[in-house]
Motif scaffolding. Sequence first.
Motif, PDB file in Angstrom:
ATOM      1  N   LYS A   1      14.036  10.109  -9.709  1.00 53.23           N
ATOM      2  CA  LYS A   1      15.059   9.301  -9.035  1.00 53.23           C
ATOM      3  C   LYS A   1      14.735   9.076  -7.560  1.00 53.23           C
ATOM      4  N   ALA A   2      14.248  10.094  -6.875  1.00 53.58           N
ATOM      5  CA  ALA A   2      13.930   9.954  -5.445  1.00 53.58           C
ATOM      6  C   ALA A   2      12.802   8.947  -5.236  1.00 53.58           C
ATOM      7  N   ASP A   3      11.782   8.992  -6.097  1.00 54.59           N
ATOM      8  CA  ASP A   3      10.686   8.031  -5.990  1.00 54.59           C
ATOM      9  C   ASP A   3      11.168   6.612  -6.284  1.00 54.59           C
ATOM     10  N   MET A   4      12.081   6.481  -7.239  1.00 52.49           N
ATOM     11  CA  MET A   4      12.618   5.171  -7.570  1.00 52.49           C
ATOM     12  C   MET A   4      13.406   4.598  -6.389  1.00 52.49           C
ATOM     13  N   ILE A   5      14.223   5.422  -5.765  1.00 55.00           N
ATOM     14  CA  ILE A   5      15.027   4.947  -4.626  1.00 55.00           C
ATOM     15  C   ILE A   5      14.123   4.539  -3.470  1.00 55.00           C
ATOM     16  N   LEU A   6      13.098   5.327  -3.193  1.00 53.40           N
ATOM     17  CA  LEU A   6      12.171   4.980  -2.118  1.00 53.40           C
ATOM     18  C   LEU A   6      11.414   3.692  -2.439  1.00 53.40           C
ATOM     19  N   GLY A   7      10.954   3.559  -3.666  1.00 52.48           N
ATOM     20  CA  GLY A   7      10.251   2.333  -4.062  1.00 52.48           C
ATOM     21  C   GLY A   7      11.140   1.108  -3.978  1.00 52.48           C
ATOM     22  N   LEU A   8      12.391   1.245  -4.400  1.00 55.85           N
ATOM     23  CA  LEU A   8      13.316   0.118  -4.310  1.00 55.85           C
ATOM     24  C   LEU A   8      13.667  -0.209  -2.861  1.00 55.85           C
ATOM     25  N   ALA A   9      13.731   0.789  -2.005  1.00 58.79           N
ATOM     26  CA  ALA A   9      13.989   0.531  -0.580  1.00 58.79           C
ATOM     27  C   ALA A   9      12.834  -0.250   0.042  1.00 58.79           C
ATOM     28  N   ILE A  10      11.608   0.129  -0.297  1.00 62.30           N
ATOM     29  CA  ILE A  10      10.445  -0.609   0.217  1.00 62.30           C
ATOM     30  C   ILE A  10      10.447  -2.033  -0.327  1.00 62.30           C
ATOM     31  N   ALA A  11      10.729  -2.192  -1.618  1.00 62.51           N
ATOM     32  CA  ALA A  11      10.755  -3.522  -2.225  1.00 62.51           C
ATOM     33  C   ALA A  11      11.861  -4.391  -1.627  1.00 62.51           C
ATOM     34  N   THR A  12      13.007  -3.797  -1.338  1.00 59.71           N
ATOM     35  CA  THR A  12      14.104  -4.552  -0.730  1.00 59.71           C
ATOM     36  C   THR A  12      13.739  -5.006   0.677  1.00 59.71           C
ATOM     37  N   THR A  13      13.072  -4.148   1.421  1.00 59.05           N
ATOM     38  CA  THR A  13      12.626  -4.522   2.769  1.00 59.05           C
ATOM     39  C   THR A  13      11.624  -5.668   2.701  1.00 59.05           C
ATOM     40  N   LYS A  14      10.683  -5.590   1.777  1.00 66.33           N
ATOM     41  CA  LYS A  14       9.688  -6.652   1.635  1.00 66.33           C
ATOM     42  C   LYS A  14      10.338  -7.963   1.205  1.00 66.33           C
ATOM     43  N   ALA A  15      11.296  -7.893   0.274  1.00 70.09           N
ATOM     44  CA  ALA A  15      11.978  -9.106  -0.177  1.00 70.09           C
ATOM     45  C   ALA A  15      12.791  -9.725   0.949  1.00 70.09           C
TER      46      ALA A  15
ATOM     47  N   VAL B   1       0.842  -1.202   0.000  1.00 74.28           N
ATOM     48  CA  VAL B   1       0.000   0.000   0.000  1.00 74.28           C
ATOM     49  C   VAL B   1       0.877   1.250   0.000  1.00 74.28           C
ATOM     50  N   LEU B   2       1.947   1.232   0.772  1.00 74.25           N
ATOM     51  CA  LEU B   2       2.857   2.379   0.823  1.00 74.25           C
ATOM     52  C   LEU B   2       3.521   2.613  -0.534  1.00 74.25           C
ATOM     53  N   THR B   3       3.907   1.535  -1.206  1.00 72.88           N
ATOM     54  CA  THR B   3       4.512   1.671  -2.533  1.00 72.88           C
ATOM     55  C   THR B   3       3.540   2.299  -3.515  1.00 72.88           C
ATOM     56  N   VAL B   4       2.287   1.851  -3.487  1.00 75.24           N
ATOM     57  CA  VAL B   4       1.277   2.417  -4.385  1.00 75.24           C
ATOM     58  C   VAL B   4       1.023   3.882  -4.042  1.00 75.24           C
ATOM     59  N   MET B   5       0.996   4.191  -2.753  1.00 80.85           N
ATOM     60  CA  MET B   5       0.764   5.580  -2.351  1.00 80.85           C
ATOM     61  C   MET B   5       1.916   6.486  -2.784  1.00 80.85           C
ATOM     62  N   VAL B   6       3.150   5.999  -2.679  1.00 81.77           N
ATOM     63  CA  VAL B   6       4.292   6.803  -3.111  1.00 81.77           C
ATOM     64  C   VAL B   6       4.204   7.071  -4.617  1.00 81.77           C
ATOM     65  N   ALA B   7       3.687   6.110  -5.360  1.00 85.13           N
ATOM     66  CA  ALA B   7       3.600   6.268  -6.815  1.00 85.13           C
ATOM     67  C   ALA B   7       2.415   7.118  -7.246  1.00 85.13           C
ATOM     68  N   THR B   8       1.366   7.239  -6.411  1.00 87.84           N
ATOM     69  CA  THR B   8       0.148   7.906  -6.872  1.00 87.84           C
ATOM     70  C   THR B   8      -0.252   9.152  -6.103  1.00 87.84           C
ATOM     71  N   VAL B   9       0.067   9.254  -4.827  1.00 81.58           N
ATOM     72  CA  VAL B   9      -0.379  10.377  -4.008  1.00 81.58           C
ATOM     73  C   VAL B   9       0.603  11.540  -4.157  1.00 81.58           C
ATOM     74  N   PRO B  10       0.126  12.703  -4.592  1.00 81.37           N
ATOM     75  CA  PRO B  10       1.045  13.835  -4.787  1.00 81.37           C
ATOM     76  C   PRO B  10       1.732  14.300  -3.496  1.00 81.37           C
ATOM     77  N   ALA B  11       1.097  14.129  -2.350  1.00 79.17           N
ATOM     78  CA  ALA B  11       1.723  14.564  -1.090  1.00 79.17           C
ATOM     79  C   ALA B  11       2.958  13.738  -0.754  1.00 79.17           C
ATOM     80  N   LEU B  12       3.042  12.516  -1.261  1.00 78.70           N
ATOM     81  CA  LEU B  12       4.194  11.653  -1.007  1.00 78.70           C
ATOM     82  C   LEU B  12       5.184  11.665  -2.162  1.00 78.70           C
ATOM     83  N   ASP B  13       5.035  12.618  -3.074  1.00 74.12           N
ATOM     84  CA  ASP B  13       5.902  12.697  -4.242  1.00 74.12           C
ATOM     85  C   ASP B  13       7.176  13.437  -3.858  1.00 74.12           C
ATOM     86  N   PHE B  14       8.250  12.699  -3.650  1.00 72.07           N
ATOM     87  CA  PHE B  14       9.535  13.289  -3.290  1.00 72.07           C
ATOM     88  C   PHE B  14      10.262  13.695  -4.558  1.00 72.07           C
ATOM     89  N   GLY B  15      11.160  14.644  -4.444  1.00 72.01           N
ATOM     90  CA  GLY B  15      11.889  15.099  -5.624  1.00 72.01           C
ATOM     91  C   GLY B  15      11.018  15.994  -6.478  1.00 72.01           C
TER      92      GLY B  15
END
Length: 125
Positions: free
Chosen positions: A47-61, A27-41
């Motif tokens: 690049k900032a959104d990609m790094i955050l998404g990969l950090a979440i994915a790495t934690t989940k993996a 849910v957090l990954t989807v929110m980072v990709a879609t919610v403007p308030a969580l749009d970093f950079g």
Amino acid sequence: MADSVEDIKKSARLYLMIGAALFVGTVLTVMVATVPALDFGGHGFDKADMILGLAIATTKATLVALIFMHLNHEKVWVYWLFGFGLFFGVAMVALIFLAKGDPIHYDNFSTGTDPAPLVEPVDSD
């Protein structure tokens, strides 16, 4: 292994908590990709959104590998094998990115014409 009812309940509780954490991460990954308030950079995906998404994915993996694949109870050599697999996976991705920096470029491929020869033809007079 779980030998008693209490151990089984404890394991079930752990699996449910990890499952809930994976759900929250999704849910957090989807929110980072879609919610403007969580749009970093900058605006939109960057690049900032990609790094955050990969950090979440790495934690989940990592959670999946440690808990559901039971790697947290394995012997040391299993960690070495897992580490070698990760290393070679990263190396393969690095090779793909290194290919982008290849000094030989053929700009004529997009036009459909043959590229210029690398060696000039020699006259046979």
